[in-house]
Write a protein that holds these residues in place. Structure first.
Motif, PDB file in Angstrom:
ATOM      1  N   GLY A  90       0.813  -1.213   0.000  1.00  0.00           N
ATOM      2  CA  GLY A  90       0.000   0.000   0.000  1.00  0.00           C
ATOM      3  C   GLY A  90       0.842   1.256   0.000  1.00  0.00           C
ATOM      4  O   GLY A  90       0.563   2.211  -0.730  1.00  0.00           O
ATOM      5  N   ARG A  91       1.877   1.272   0.849  1.00  0.00           N
ATOM      6  CA  ARG A  91       2.747   2.452   0.902  1.00  0.00           C
ATOM      7  C   ARG A  91       3.472   2.671  -0.420  1.00  0.00           C
ATOM      8  O   ARG A  91       3.598   3.804  -0.893  1.00  0.00           O
ATOM      9  N   LEU A  92       3.961   1.577  -1.009  1.00  0.00           N
ATOM     10  CA  LEU A  92       4.810   1.694  -2.195  1.00  0.00           C
ATOM     11  C   LEU A  92       4.021   1.914  -3.480  1.00  0.00           C
ATOM     12  O   LEU A  92       4.420   2.714  -4.347  1.00  0.00           O
ATOM     13  N   HIS A  93       2.888   1.220  -3.631  1.00  0.00           N
ATOM     14  CA  HIS A  93       2.202   1.231  -4.924  1.00  0.00           C
ATOM     15  C   HIS A  93       0.799   1.842  -4.919  1.00  0.00           C
ATOM     16  O   HIS A  93       0.340   2.310  -5.961  1.00  0.00           O
ATOM     17  N   VAL A  94       0.102   1.815  -3.785  1.00  0.00           N
ATOM     18  CA  VAL A  94      -1.270   2.317  -3.766  1.00  0.00           C
ATOM     19  C   VAL A  94      -1.332   3.783  -3.355  1.00  0.00           C
ATOM     20  O   VAL A  94      -2.068   4.584  -3.951  1.00  0.00           O
ATOM     21  N   ALA A 146      -3.291   6.970  -5.079  1.00  0.00           N
ATOM     22  CA  ALA A 146      -4.328   7.721  -4.363  1.00  0.00           C
ATOM     23  C   ALA A 146      -4.048   9.216  -4.428  1.00  0.00           C
ATOM     24  O   ALA A 146      -4.964  10.036  -4.611  1.00  0.00           O
ATOM     25  N   GLU A 147      -2.778   9.587  -4.290  1.00  0.00           N
ATOM     26  CA  GLU A 147      -2.401  11.004  -4.372  1.00  0.00           C
ATOM     27  C   GLU A 147      -2.698  11.568  -5.761  1.00  0.00           C
ATOM     28  O   GLU A 147      -3.294  12.640  -5.895  1.00  0.00           O
ATOM     29  N   THR A 148      -2.299  10.842  -6.795  1.00  0.00           N
ATOM     30  CA  THR A 148      -2.554  11.294  -8.166  1.00  0.00           C
ATOM     31  C   THR A 148      -4.050  11.378  -8.445  1.00  0.00           C
ATOM     32  O   THR A 148      -4.527  12.317  -9.100  1.00  0.00           O
ATOM     33  N   PHE A 149      -4.798  10.400  -7.939  1.00  0.00           N
ATOM     34  CA  PHE A 149      -6.241  10.369  -8.153  1.00  0.00           C
ATOM     35  C   PHE A 149      -6.905  11.580  -7.503  1.00  0.00           C
ATOM     36  O   PHE A 149      -7.795  12.214  -8.089  1.00  0.00           O
ATOM     37  N   SER A 179     -12.923  12.669  -2.219  1.00  0.00           N
ATOM     38  CA  SER A 179     -12.107  12.547  -1.012  1.00  0.00           C
ATOM     39  C   SER A 179     -11.743  11.071  -0.866  1.00  0.00           C
ATOM     40  O   SER A 179     -12.510  10.196  -1.267  1.00  0.00           O
ATOM     41  N   ILE A 180     -10.560  10.809  -0.303  1.00  0.00           N
ATOM     42  CA  ILE A 180     -10.051   9.429  -0.241  1.00  0.00           C
ATOM     43  C   ILE A 180      -9.590   9.099   1.166  1.00  0.00           C
ATOM     44  O   ILE A 180      -8.931   9.903   1.825  1.00  0.00           O
ATOM     45  N   SER A 181      -9.927   7.911   1.619  1.00  0.00           N
ATOM     46  CA  SER A 181      -9.315   7.368   2.835  1.00  0.00           C
ATOM     47  C   SER A 181      -8.643   6.053   2.461  1.00  0.00           C
ATOM     48  O   SER A 181      -9.250   5.200   1.819  1.00  0.00           O
TER      49      SER A 181
END
Length: 303
Positions: free
Chosen positions: A103-107, A111-114, A122-124
């Motif tokens: 999650g830290r490396l690839h997701v 999420a930031e770009t999205f 909004s994203i959690s």
């Protein structure tokens, strides 16, 4: 009378591990959350949260209110999304769960770009040791690495991922030779303990060979895959790790693949979706962006 705002508040509370976590999500103080909960229980005439144990838990009535709260929140999201469809905007709140390391490396970067691309979303992102189907009720997307979930679970494969038996050159230099899977019974083995899975039973297959199952006696174990990888790098023994996690280590010579002619059961990267949330525009758009980020497969750039 319970209002829609009350239901939305309690839905956040029910999805939090503590009042303090709920306060952070709501951007208020813990006493404010406690006071609002007490006021809600007074109006409802029933106790919604059992605070007698070390951790708070929902009462039966609380679970009912939480379920209705999620329904209201989802209905509002669906309405916002339907209106957004008319203006070609992706909107609403996207809830994603993923394993810690992956999650830290690839997701997280996706999420930031999205979020930058879709200002109305909004994203959690919840990182968990072992996210699985049990989180699908509170999340739109659950990223999972490993065996497939329940037969009725809606899943889509995001990227291929092998599991690799590996050890450091220092360990292999001083250890007995490993020619067959059965030789592993005499070696120091490192395992990741997940859920109730029998991690001491290692299964191998190879072309034109019968499958082999080996019962190993682990000398070290942890519920954290990053710890087991570090132990392998330190020469403490042989481990099974995901390709995404150790491909660079193998390419740089920090780890070596053991028994490369034999294969372990695969562990593709998949997304598990709720039956209804799988149709949401924001979920579809996020998965498309994540799939694009994983194509070509980042951990196979050395091949």
């Amino acid at each position: 009378m319970i209002t829609s705002e009350d239901l939305a508040f309690f839905a956040v509370l029910a999805d939090s591990r503590s009042l303090a976590e709920a306060a952070r999500k709501l951007n208020v103080t813990p006493p404010a959350v406690s006071q609002r909960l007490q006021a809600l229980e007074a109006r409802a005439g029933v106790q919604l949260l059992d605070r007698t144990g070390r951790r708070s838990s929902l009462t039966d009535e609380g679970a009912l209110v939480a379920a209705h709260g999620r329904m209201v929140a989802d209905t509002i999201d669906a309405l916002a999304e339907a209106l957004g469809d008319r203006t070609s905007k992706v909107s609403g709140h996207l809830r994603v769960a993923a394993p810690h390391g992956f999650g830290r490396l690839h997701v997280a970067p996706v999420a930031e770009t999205f979020a930058r691309t879709h200002a109305g979303v909004s994203i959690s992102l919840e990182l968990s040791d072992h996210p699985g189907a049990q989180l699908i009720e509170s999340c739109d997307v659950v990223i999972h690495i490993g065996p497939a979930g329940p037969p009725n679970q809606i899943m889509t494969t995001l990227a291929p991922n092998r599991r690799i038996l590996c050890a450091s050159p220092a360990y292999l230099e001083h250890a007995e030779p490993i020619a067959e899977p059965g030789d592993l019974a005499r070696h120091r083995c490192l395992v990741v303990r997940e859920n109730n899975e029998d991690v001491t039973l290692w299964r191998f297959s190879a072309a034109r060979r019968d499958p082999v199952t080996v019962r190993i006696n682990p000398v070290m174990s942890s519920n954290d895959g990053a710890v087991v990888r570090d132990w392998a790098l330190a020469g403490m023994g042989i481990a099974i790790r995901s390709e995404w996690n150790v491909a660079d280590d193998i390419a740089q010579g920090r780890l070596r693949a053991v028994l490369p002619g034999w294969e372990l059961p695969g562990a593709d990267v998949v997304a598990m979706l709720g039956s209804r949330r799988g149709r949401s525009a924001r979920t579809t758009a996020f998965l498309a962006m994540l799939r694009q980020a994983l194509n070509p497969v980042p951990w196979r750039h050395h091949q």
